[in-house]
Design an enzyme around this catalytic site. Structure first.
Site, PDB file in Angstrom:
ATOM      1  N   ASN A 168       0.807  -1.232   0.000  1.00 36.25           N
ATOM      2  CA  ASN A 168       0.000   0.000   0.000  1.00 36.25           C
ATOM      3  C   ASN A 168       0.841   1.283   0.000  1.00 36.25           C
ATOM      4  O   ASN A 168       0.384   2.308  -0.493  1.00 36.25           O
ATOM      5  CB  ASN A 168      -1.013  -0.008   1.153  1.00 36.25           C
ATOM      6  N   GLU A 197       4.711  -4.994  11.879  1.00 39.14           N
ATOM      7  CA  GLU A 197       3.773  -3.874  11.666  1.00 39.14           C
ATOM      8  C   GLU A 197       2.576  -4.469  10.935  1.00 39.14           C
ATOM      9  O   GLU A 197       2.632  -4.705   9.726  1.00 39.14           O
ATOM     10  CB  GLU A 197       4.435  -2.784  10.815  1.00 39.14           C
ATOM     11  N   CYS A 218      -3.266   0.881   6.841  1.00 40.30           N
ATOM     12  CA  CYS A 218      -3.372   0.002   8.012  1.00 40.30           C
ATOM     13  C   CYS A 218      -4.068   0.683   9.186  1.00 40.30           C
ATOM     14  O   CYS A 218      -4.755   0.041   9.967  1.00 40.30           O
ATOM     15  CB  CYS A 218      -1.996  -0.488   8.419  1.00 40.30           C
ATOM     16  N   GLU A 272       8.441   1.779  14.418  1.00 39.21           N
ATOM     17  CA  GLU A 272       9.210   2.394  13.346  1.00 39.21           C
ATOM     18  C   GLU A 272       9.152   3.904  13.556  1.00 39.21           C
ATOM     19  O   GLU A 272       8.369   4.409  14.364  1.00 39.21           O
ATOM     20  CB  GLU A 272       8.618   1.993  11.984  1.00 39.21           C
TER      21      GLU A 272
HETATM   22  P1  NAD Z   1       0.235  -9.894   3.378  1.00 40.98           P
HETATM   23  O1  NAD Z   1       0.398 -10.331   4.793  1.00 40.98           O
HETATM   24  O2  NAD Z   1      -0.632 -10.692   2.491  1.00 40.98           O
HETATM   25  O3  NAD Z   1       1.664  -9.845   2.647  1.00 40.98           O
HETATM   26  C1  NAD Z   1       2.719  -9.022   3.133  1.00 40.98           C
HETATM   27  C2  NAD Z   1       4.035  -9.547   2.617  1.00 40.98           C
HETATM   28  O4  NAD Z   1       4.295 -10.832   3.169  1.00 40.98           O
HETATM   29  C3  NAD Z   1       4.098  -9.724   1.095  1.00 40.98           C
HETATM   30  O5  NAD Z   1       5.378  -9.295   0.659  1.00 40.98           O
HETATM   31  C4  NAD Z   1       3.914 -11.220   0.924  1.00 40.98           C
HETATM   32  O6  NAD Z   1       4.474 -11.714  -0.280  1.00 40.98           O
HETATM   33  C5  NAD Z   1       4.678 -11.741   2.144  1.00 40.98           C
HETATM   34  N1  NAD Z   1       4.321 -13.080   2.597  1.00 40.98           N
HETATM   35  C6  NAD Z   1       3.134 -13.728   2.457  1.00 40.98           C
HETATM   36  N2  NAD Z   1       3.187 -14.944   3.077  1.00 40.98           N
HETATM   37  C7  NAD Z   1       4.426 -15.035   3.620  1.00 40.98           C
HETATM   38  C8  NAD Z   1       5.090 -16.046   4.390  1.00 40.98           C
HETATM   39  N3  NAD Z   1       4.478 -17.192   4.739  1.00 40.98           N
HETATM   40  N4  NAD Z   1       6.362 -15.825   4.791  1.00 40.98           N
HETATM   41  C9  NAD Z   1       6.989 -14.675   4.478  1.00 40.98           C
HETATM   42  N5  NAD Z   1       6.420 -13.690   3.742  1.00 40.98           N
HETATM   43  C10 NAD Z   1       5.153 -13.869   3.317  1.00 40.98           C
HETATM   44  O7  NAD Z   1      -0.242  -8.382   3.436  1.00 40.98           O
HETATM   45  P2  NAD Z   1      -0.584  -7.405   2.228  1.00 40.98           P
HETATM   46  O8  NAD Z   1      -1.868  -7.799   1.607  1.00 40.98           O
HETATM   47  O9  NAD Z   1       0.608  -7.239   1.350  1.00 40.98           O
HETATM   48  O10 NAD Z   1      -0.756  -6.025   2.994  1.00 40.98           O
HETATM   49  C11 NAD Z   1      -1.947  -5.665   3.620  1.00 40.98           C
HETATM   50  C12 NAD Z   1      -1.830  -5.850   5.111  1.00 40.98           C
HETATM   51  O11 NAD Z   1      -0.688  -5.141   5.602  1.00 40.98           O
HETATM   52  C13 NAD Z   1      -3.017  -5.283   5.865  1.00 40.98           C
HETATM   53  O12 NAD Z   1      -3.371  -6.155   6.895  1.00 40.98           O
HETATM   54  C14 NAD Z   1      -2.468  -3.976   6.429  1.00 40.98           C
HETATM   55  O13 NAD Z   1      -3.143  -3.502   7.554  1.00 40.98           O
HETATM   56  C15 NAD Z   1      -1.063  -4.349   6.723  1.00 40.98           C
HETATM   57  N6  NAD Z   1      -0.196  -3.174   6.812  1.00 40.98           N
HETATM   58  C16 NAD Z   1       0.297  -2.812   8.034  1.00 40.98           C
HETATM   59  C17 NAD Z   1       1.070  -1.670   8.147  1.00 40.98           C
HETATM   60  C18 NAD Z   1       1.638  -1.231   9.475  1.00 40.98           C
HETATM   61  O14 NAD Z   1       2.565  -0.433   9.470  1.00 40.98           O
HETATM   62  N7  NAD Z   1       1.121  -1.691  10.592  1.00 40.98           N
HETATM   63  C19 NAD Z   1       1.348  -0.899   7.014  1.00 40.98           C
HETATM   64  C20 NAD Z   1       0.839  -1.317   5.791  1.00 40.98           C
HETATM   65  C21 NAD Z   1       0.065  -2.449   5.694  1.00 40.98           C
END
Ligand code: NAD
Length: 500
Positions: A162, A260, A294, A472
Site C-alpha cells: 500500500n 507492523e 493500516c 518504526e
Molecule cells: P500480506 O500479509 O498478504 O503480505 C505481506 C508480505 O508478506 C508480502 O510481501 C507477501 O508476499 C509476504 N508473505 C506472504 N506470506 C508469507 C510467508 N508465509 N512468509 C513470508 N512472507 C510472506 O499483506 P498485504 O496484503 O501485502 O498487505 C496488507 C496488510 O498489511 C493489511 O493487513 C495492512 O493492515 C497491513 N499493513 C500494516 C502496516 C503497518 O505499518 N502496521 C502498514 C501497511 C500495511
C-alpha cells in the site's frame, strides 16, 4: 558512482544486487499489474531458495565494511540519499502512482516523507548508537565496564503493497544507519519501488551488496526468514502472515522480529464536535489511499444526538470526491491495487447488506472514463450495523466507512477496545479533559485527537495487541536494528579471585 535517472519502464530488472538493477533466471514468474489501467506490465521471476541464499550471502560478505564506517560517515551517505530523493521527487512519485494506483498528490507526500526519513536517521544515528560507561567497585581506572551498540548483520525486510516506497524506506533507512546490510522482499503486487530505491542508494554511494531486492511470494519470504545469515526480520503486512513470520523466525535460529500488522481502528465523534471538522477527519481516516491504509478507522462511532446531522454533512461532502485518473491533480481517490482485492472489498459490502446493513453510497466497482479496466471502487458508507458483523470485526483495507451510533463515553470506549487489533484510534471532541482521559484508555499504538492519519518520522509508529510489536519512525527504532555488547575491563595486573 552512477547518477540516478528514473527509468522509463520497469518491465525487467526487478531485482537489485551487486549495486544495480538485475534479473534472474527462474522457472516461475508472477504478473505485475498497473492498477489504474488494469494492464499487465511485467512478468517478474520468482526467487527460489537457491537465488535467495546467494543474494543474502553476498550481503553478509559486504556488511562488515559498511559497519566499519562510523554512524556519522554512514549518515553523510544517507543524507545524500535524502537529497537525491528530493531532487527526483516528481519522477519517483509518478512511479509510485503507476505501481500502486494512488493519487499523485498522495504519492508526492510519500516520497517527501521518505527523504525526511533518511535525513532523520542520518542525523540521530551518531548520538543514538552510542555505548555507555559503568564504574565498578574500587578505583574507577582499575575496573570498569562499558557497552557498545553494534549492528546485527543482514536484516531481512518484507513489505506490503500500500505504501511501496515508504514502507521500504521506513525499514531500510534505520537498518543502514545502524550499519546493517538489507535484503528486501516487496509485495508481488507492487515490486518496483524498492528497486528504484536501490538505484538511488547506489547513486549516493552505498557499497554494492549492502542493499538488495529479491522478488517472490510466501516461499521467497519464508526462505528469507529461515536463512541463517539473516539476523533480524522486519515485516509489514497482515496479522496471519505476521504470525507465520514470527514462527519462521524462531525455527532455525532465534531472530528478533518487528511486526507492523493490520488494524480495525475506531474513530469516536462526540456531540460537542464541530461537525464539518469531524466530517473531514472521518474522510481522511477512511478514504486516504483508497482506504488501503493500516491505520484506517473504519469504525466511526458517532454520538446518537448528532448522527443524522453528521451523516447528512458527510454524504454532501462525499459528492465532491473525484475517483479516477490518479495523475490528475484534482483526483482524491485512485485505483485499488488489483482485481482480487477489489472483489474482496465488494464481497464484504455485499455480505454486510445481506446481513441487514444499509448502504448509503458507493460500494461497487466503477469504470471511470479512459480507465475502464482500472481497479476502481466507489467509496462506501454503511449504517444499520451491529458489532458482530464481519464488516465491523474484520479488517477491510478498502474505502468503506461504517457509521455506528453511541450514547455514553464508557460504552463507546468499551466498544472501541473490543477488537484483537490495536494499531490506531481517533476521537473528536472540544473537551480537552475528556480527550486525554480517553486517549489514556484506548488500546492502540497511536491515538489521534481532532486529527487523523498524521505520521512524522520522529514520532513512534506501531501496534498494540495483534497489530504487532516494535516501533518504526523514531530514535528507538535504531535500537531494534542494533545489539548491545557489554565489556568488563580490569586494568590491574593482579586479579583477585574470590574462590575458596
Ligand atoms: P500480506 O500479509 O498478504 O503480505 C505481506 C508480505 O508478506 C508480502 O510481501 C507477501 O508476499 C509476504 N508473505 C506472504 N506470506 C508469507 C510467508 N508465509 N512468509 C513470508 N512472507 C510472506 O499483506 P498485504 O496484503 O501485502 O498487505 C496488507 C496488510 O498489511 C493489511 O493487513 C495492512 O493492515 C497491513 N499493513 C500494516 C502496516 C503497518 O505499518 N502496521 C502498514 C501497511 C500495511
Amino acid at each position: 558512482m552512477a547518477q540516478f535517472v528514473a527509468p522509463s519502464h520497469l518491465s525487467d530488472g526487478l531485482y537489485f544486487f551487486h549495486g544495480k538493477r538485475q534479473t534472474i533466471a527462474s522457472e516461475h514468474t508472477f504478473k505485475v499489474y498497473e492498477p489504474h489501467t488494469g494492464q499487465v506490465v511485467a512478468h517478474c521471476p520468482i526467487a527460489d531458495k537457491h537465488s535467495t541464499d546467494k543474494i543474502i550471502e553476498a550481503a553478509h560478505n559486504a556488511q562488515p565494511k559498511w559497519a566499519e564506517l562510523t554512524p556519522l560517515e554512514r549518515g553523510k551517505i544517507l543524507n545524500k540519499v535524502a537529497d537525491i530523493i528530493r531532487e527526483n521527487q516528481e519522477a519517483l512519485a509518478q512511479w509510485e502512482v503507476r505501481t500502486n494506483g494512488k493519487p499523485i498528490t498522495e504519492a508526492r507526500m510519500d516520497i517527501a516523507s521518505s527523504a525526511d526519513t533518511f535525513q532523520f536517521f542520518a542525523g540521530v544515528a551518531p548520538a543514538a548508537l552510542k555505548g555507555d560507561y559503568f564504574d565498578l567497585p574500587g578505583p574507577a581506572y582499575d575496573r570498569f565496564a562499558y557497552t557498545r551498540r553494534e549492528p546485527l548483520g543482514v536484516v531481512g525486510c518484507i513489505g506490503a503493497w500500500n505504501y511501496p516506497f515508504q514502507t521500504c524506506v521506513w525499514k531500510v533507512a534505520p537498518a543502514l544507519a545502524a550499519g546493517n546490510a538489507v535484503v528486501y522482499k516487496p509485495s508481488p503486487f507492487a515490486p518496483g519501488s524498492p528497486v528504484l530505491l536501490g538505484e538511488v542508494l547506489s547513486a549516493a554511494g552505498i557499497p554494492d551488496d549492502v542493499y538488495n531486492v529479491i522478488q517472490g511470494e510466501a516461499d521467497t519470504g519464508n526462505a528469507l526468514c529461515t536463512n541463517d545469515f539473516i539476523r533480524k526480520v522486519s515485516f509489514t503486512g497482515s496479522v496471519p502472515t505476521g504470525q507465520k513470520i514470527q514462527e519462521a523466525c524462531a525455527k532455525r535460529n532465534i531472530k528478533p522480529v518487528t511486526l507492523e500488522l493490520g488494524g480495525k481502528s475506531p474513530f469516536i465523534i462526540f456531540d460537542d464536535t464541530e461537525i464539518d471538522n469531524a466530517v473531514s477527519g472521518a474522510i481522511l481516516a477512511n478514504f486516504l489511499n483508497q482506504g488501503q491504509v493500516c491505520t484506517n478507522a473504519t469504525r466511526v462511532y458517532v454520538h446518537r444526538r448528532i448522527i443524522n446531522e453528521f451523516t447528512e454533512a458527510l454524504l454532501k461532502e462525499l459528492e465532491k470526491l473525484r475517483v479516477g485518473n490518479p495523475f490528475d491533480e484534482k483526483t482524491n481517490v485512485g485505483a485499488n491495487i488489483n482485481e482480487d482485492h477489489l472483489k474482496k472489498i465488494e464481497g464484504m459490502v455485499e455480505r454486510a447488506v445481506e446481513e441487514g446493513a444499509k448502504l448509503l453510497r458507493g460500494g461497487k466497482r466503477i469504470h471511470p472514463e479512459g480507465f475502464e479496466n482500472g481497479f476502481y471502487f466507489d467509496p462506501a458508507v454503511l449504517t444499520n450495523l451491529t458489532e458482530n458483523m464481519e464488516i465491523v470485526t474484520d479488517e477491510i483495507f478498502g474505502a468503506v466507512m461504517l457509521l455506528l451510533p453511541f450514547d455514553h463515553e464508557d460504552e463507546v470506549v468499551e466498544r472501541a477496545n473490543k477488537t484483537g487489533f490495536g494499531l490506531a484510534s481517533g476521537l473528536y471532541t472540544r473537551d480537552l479533559r475528556r480527550a486525554h482521559r480517553i486517549a489514556a484508555q484506548l488500546q492502540a499504538g497511536t491515538v489521534f485527537i481532532n486529527t487523523y492519519n498524521d505520521t512524522e518520522v520522529f514520532v513512534p509508529f506501531g501496534g498494540f495487541k495483534n497489530s504487532g510489536h516494535g516501533r518504526e519512525n523514531c530514535v528507538e527504532t535504531l535500537h531494534a536494528y542494533s545489539q548491545v555488547k557489554s565489556v568488563y575491563v580490569n586494568t590491574q595486573p593482579n586479579l583477585e579471585h574470590h574462590l575458596g
